[in-house]
Design a protein around this motif. Structure first.
Motif, mmCIF file in Angstrom:
data_model
loop_
_atom_site.group_PDB
_atom_site.id
_atom_site.type_symbol
_atom_site.label_atom_id
_atom_site.label_comp_id
_atom_site.label_asym_id
_atom_site.label_seq_id
_atom_site.Cartn_x
_atom_site.Cartn_y
_atom_site.Cartn_z
ATOM 1 N N SER A 165 0.837 -1.190 0.000
ATOM 2 C CA SER A 165 0.000 0.000 0.000
ATOM 3 C C SER A 165 0.873 1.241 0.000
ATOM 4 O O SER A 165 1.910 1.275 0.667
ATOM 5 N N THR A 166 0.443 2.252 -0.736
ATOM 6 C CA THR A 166 1.130 3.543 -0.673
ATOM 7 C C THR A 166 0.529 4.405 0.436
ATOM 8 O O THR A 166 1.072 5.455 0.754
ATOM 9 N N THR A 167 -0.569 3.939 1.033
ATOM 10 C CA THR A 167 -1.256 4.687 2.085
ATOM 11 C C THR A 167 -0.891 4.168 3.469
ATOM 12 O O THR A 167 -0.629 4.951 4.377
ATOM 13 N N TRP A 168 -0.913 2.864 3.646
ATOM 14 C CA TRP A 168 -0.608 2.237 4.934
ATOM 15 C C TRP A 168 0.710 1.498 4.825
ATOM 16 O O TRP A 168 0.978 0.841 3.818
ATOM 17 N N SER A 169 1.520 1.574 5.888
ATOM 18 C CA SER A 169 2.774 0.818 5.947
ATOM 19 C C SER A 169 2.637 -0.284 6.976
ATOM 20 O O SER A 169 2.129 -0.044 8.081
ATOM 21 N N ALA A 170 3.096 -1.464 6.625
ATOM 22 C CA ALA A 170 3.004 -2.617 7.524
ATOM 23 C C ALA A 170 3.662 -2.300 8.864
ATOM 24 O O ALA A 170 4.787 -1.799 8.907
ATOM 25 N N GLY A 171 2.940 -2.559 9.945
ATOM 26 C CA GLY A 171 3.462 -2.352 11.282
ATOM 27 C C GLY A 171 3.454 -0.913 11.757
ATOM 28 O O GLY A 171 3.822 -0.636 12.896
ATOM 29 N N PRO B 89 -2.897 0.167 21.091
ATOM 30 C CA PRO B 89 -3.138 0.200 19.647
ATOM 31 C C PRO B 89 -3.872 -1.045 19.159
ATOM 32 O O PRO B 89 -3.545 -2.165 19.549
ATOM 33 N N HIS B 90 -4.872 -0.825 18.319
ATOM 34 C CA HIS B 90 -5.590 -1.921 17.676
ATOM 35 C C HIS B 90 -4.880 -2.278 16.383
ATOM 36 O O HIS B 90 -4.266 -1.430 15.738
ATOM 37 N N ARG B 91 -5.009 -3.544 15.983
ATOM 38 C CA ARG B 91 -4.431 -4.023 14.729
ATOM 39 C C ARG B 91 -5.508 -3.969 13.643
ATOM 40 O O ARG B 91 -6.626 -4.434 13.861
ATOM 41 N N TYR B 92 -5.150 -3.441 12.488
ATOM 42 C CA TYR B 92 -6.064 -3.369 11.342
ATOM 43 C C TYR B 92 -5.477 -4.246 10.250
ATOM 44 O O TYR B 92 -4.447 -3.924 9.664
ATOM 45 N N GLN B 93 -6.144 -5.388 10.036
ATOM 46 C CA GLN B 93 -5.634 -6.411 9.130
ATOM 47 C C GLN B 93 -6.298 -6.291 7.761
ATOM 48 O O GLN B 93 -7.498 -6.523 7.627
ATOM 49 N N GLY C 217 -3.198 -12.776 1.134
ATOM 50 C CA GLY C 217 -2.101 -11.902 1.505
ATOM 51 C C GLY C 217 -2.566 -10.938 2.570
ATOM 52 O O GLY C 217 -3.736 -10.552 2.601
ATOM 53 N N THR C 218 -1.672 -10.557 3.474
ATOM 54 C CA THR C 218 -2.034 -9.698 4.600
ATOM 55 C C THR C 218 -1.065 -8.540 4.738
ATOM 56 O O THR C 218 0.136 -8.689 4.531
ATOM 57 N N LEU C 219 -1.607 -7.393 5.099
ATOM 58 C CA LEU C 219 -0.842 -6.222 5.502
ATOM 59 C C LEU C 219 -1.515 -5.730 6.774
ATOM 60 O O LEU C 219 -2.740 -5.602 6.814
ATOM 61 N N GLU C 220 -0.728 -5.479 7.839
ATOM 62 C CA GLU C 220 -1.318 -5.066 9.107
ATOM 63 C C GLU C 220 -0.719 -3.752 9.571
ATOM 64 O O GLU C 220 0.495 -3.582 9.593
ATOM 65 N N ALA C 221 -1.606 -2.807 9.932
ATOM 66 C CA ALA C 221 -1.201 -1.524 10.486
ATOM 67 C C ALA C 221 -1.926 -1.359 11.818
ATOM 68 O O ALA C 221 -2.793 -2.157 12.169
#
Length: 189
Positions: free
Chosen positions: A33-39, A143-147, A181-185
């Motif tokens: 993502s160009t908006t969210w970065s993993a972690g 902090p909550h995780r957004y998967q 596939g997963t990306l989590e912020a």
């Protein structure tokens, strides 16, 4: 004789389903993502605008690659497993995305869905809208995780009714996925 045949057929089908589910868990898509970065922390432009939050409520830009052979459609979900509901919180569910789609632009998750690929549908999120709803955890929580999950599916359209719940769609996605596939912020306030 017939009952033995039915039992054998059911056993073969169950074994095939279990094997396919295990294979899907092993197969991973690359999600970026160009908006969210993993972690990292979700930016304010993606945070919900309501429930005491004052963000931009724009869905993130997402890209993916490495679709497995047989992919006929895709689905995208954003889920908060840390919400104090007993069942998490669904922020976005977009499905029946054509398999030749490799990205979704930032802000595509509006109620109109005009920027989503043709044929894509959005399920009702836990805010009650058929759209993206950004993070807005209770004040004072860790902090909550957004998967973010992208699912590669072996059918052009998910076999669910138009008013299906997020839980029903989630069940179908997890049962039928060829790869995920997963990306989590994270986010807290």
């Amino acid at each position: 004789m017939r009952s033995n045949l039915y039992a054998m057929t059911a056993g073969v089908l169950l074994a095939s389903s279990v094997a396919m589910a295990a294979q899907a868990q092993d197969a991973e898509l690359t999600v970026s993502s160009t908006t969210w970065s993993a972690g990292e922390t979700v930016p304010m432009r993606s945070v919900y605008d309501g429930f005491g939050c004052t963000g931009g409520n724009r869905s993130p830009q997402l890209s993916w690659s490495e679709l497995p052979e047989g992919t006929q459609s895709l689905a995208v979900t954003i889920y908060d497993p840390d919400a104090p509901t007993g069942s998490g919180w669904w922020h976005w569910i977009a499905y029946n995305i054509p398999a030749d789609t490799t990205a979704i632009e930032e802000g595509a998750g509006t109620a109109e869905g005009d920027a989503l690929p043709e044929g894509a549908l959005q399920a009702r999120n836990d805010f009650g809208a058929h759209a993206y709803g950004g993070p807005c955890p209770p004040e004072g929580h860790d902090p909550h995780r957004y998967q973010v999950r992208v699912f590669a599916l072996p059918m052009e359209s998910l076999p669910v009714p138009e008013d299906a719940s997020a839980a029903l769609i989630g069940f179908q996605l997890n049962a039928k996925a060829l790869a995920v596939g997963t990306l989590e912020a994270t986010f807290a306030r």
